[in-house]
Design a protein around this motif. Structure first.
Motif, short mmCIF file in Angstrom:
data_model
loop_
_atom_site.label_atom_id
_atom_site.label_comp_id
_atom_site.label_asym_id
_atom_site.label_seq_id
_atom_site.Cartn_x
_atom_site.Cartn_y
_atom_site.Cartn_z
N ARG A 38 -28.19 -13.47 3.76
CA ARG A 38 -27.74 -12.94 5.05
C ARG A 38 -28.88 -13.14 6.07
N ARG A 56 -24.99 -19.03 4.11
CA ARG A 56 -25.37 -17.86 4.92
C ARG A 56 -24.13 -17.03 5.22
N GLY A 58 -22.87 -15.17 7.43
CA GLY A 58 -23.03 -14.85 8.84
C GLY A 58 -23.05 -16.14 9.63
N GLU A 281 -18.62 -7.71 6.60
CA GLU A 281 -19.49 -8.11 5.50
C GLU A 281 -18.69 -8.71 4.34
N CYS A 284 -17.44 -12.25 5.50
CA CYS A 284 -18.55 -13.22 5.48
C CYS A 284 -18.90 -13.60 4.04
#
Length: 387
Positions: A38, A56, A58, A281, A284
């Protein structure tokens, strides 16, 4: 078995999509084949030679050394749009806080109680200090009309706002997501001169660094309220603080606090809350894991920030995946070696992105080990995988 090393806490909703028969996953893996991350900084991290990919959970990837990854043949993925709804909702919150000074009013109420005042006796008089405009029939300017910006523009329109959008790189998909009543302008100054509120949703790059400077702010309407949930470095703090002092900017709401901003009047600073929802979260994590799995198991690339998007359905007996430099005659060199080995190419895809290119080749037979070695040794081939 693929070894996956996690940095930061990755939602188990995503991690559970990794088959334990194919993957080992922990934050203590060594010689990892892949990384899930993250916000942890990997800029100085020593990558093992066998590392194939970093995903990643995000959008921003300024914590990952992209050029070093490209040179080592490491694919880097991000998850654009996975946190879009969370950020959209926080933009609405930011506009309301910037208009009505909700934060200041709450602090004032607490100060009265702390001073021993019966707050019920002073609220009617005290509230006058926190009067602010409604959003209805005001004009919102949205800079960047991607996954987040398009959601913000559409929801603001449904709230009765007039919406202007600016995005010089507006994709067809993004354009189709926009309500037809949104005014998309080609000149950002057209947006600046009309908007009562401006929100920015663009990537931070060398070109966008301090894009909102004194010149840009001077082109805006006096009393504008500016929202920055994108990246702190996109705004020139000196110029913004000067504009707040003169009242040219009525409020600056940012998700990227620093000590100077926090102490300044008319600044509302939040601790990077944009994607801080359990739903975001999870979204993602799921997207990051799915991108990683498809690359490791099939060689397909979706949402890579350093390599081109290339994917195709599996066919044939085996698949070759080549990361190489974007130079002429690479495909000819690859097919020549395969033809010499009498291996039939059943399907092939190739795309480039800047200095790098990616080629997937599905073969009708398993190539000889010597041919694979020769392919890997071709000039400008960075990494070859046989799946």
């Amino acid at each position: 078995m693929y070894r996956v090393k996690t940095f930061n806490k990755i939602s188990p909703v995503g991690l559970n999509r990794l088959d334990p028969e194919l993957y080992t996953v922990s934050d203590s893996e060594t010689k990892e084949d892949a990384i899930l991350v993250r916000s942890a900084k990997l800029l100085d991290y020593a990558f093992p030679e066998n590392l194939l990919a970093i995903s990643r959970a995000g959008a921003g990837v300024n914590n990952i050394p992209l050029e070093r990854c490209s040179e080592a043949g490491i694919a880097v993925f991000n998850t654009p749009g996975a946190n879009a709804n969370a950020v959209k909702e926080l933009v609405l919150c930011a506009m309301l806080m910037g208009s009505r000074d909700v934060d200041g009013s709450i602090q004032w109420v607490r100060q009265q109680v702390a001073a021993g005042v019966d707050v019920t006796t002073v609220v009617e008089k005290g509230k006058a200090a926190f009067i602010g405009p409604e959003l209805y029939k005001k004009t919102l300017g949205v800079i960047g009309l991607g996954a987040i910006g398009s959601l913000v523009a559409n929801i603001a329109l449904s709230m009765g706002m007039d919406v202007y959008g600016y995005d010089p790189f507006l994709s067809v998909d993004a354009a189709l997501r926009l309500d037809r009543h949104i005014h998309v302008v080609k000149d950002i100054n057209e947006l600046y001169k009309r908007a009562d509120y401006i929100t920015i949703h663009i990537h931070f790059t060398d070109k966008t660094k301090q894009m909102i400077d004194a010149k840009a702010i001077a082109a805006m309407k006096r009393g504008v309220r500016f929202i920055n949930l994108a990246r702190g470095e996109i705004v020139d703090d000196d110029a913004m603080l000067a504009a707040l002092d003169t009242g040219w900017v009525a409020a600056y709401i940012t998700d990227f606090p620093n000590n100077r901003l926090v102490q300044a009047p008319h600044v509302i600073a939040m601790p990077h809350l944009g994607a801080s929802t359990p739903e975001s979260e999870q979204n993602c994590a799921v997207m990051a894991v799915d991108e990683l799995r498809d690359y490791l198991e099939n060689g397909n690339i979706r949402n890579s920030v350093n390599l081109p998007a290339v994917s195709q359905e599996r066919s044939g007996i085996c698949r070759l995946c080549l990361i190489h430099r974007n130079v002429p005659a690479m495909l000819a060199g690859i097919t020549t070696l395969l033809s010499r080995d009498s291996v039939n190419v059943e399907n092939m895809s190739n795309k480039s992105k800047g200095d790098y290119a990616y080629t997937i080749v599905d073969l009708g037979a398993q190539p000889e080990a010597s041919v694979v070695e020769e392919l890997a040794a071709l000039p400008n081939v960075i990494r070859l995988r046989v799946i």
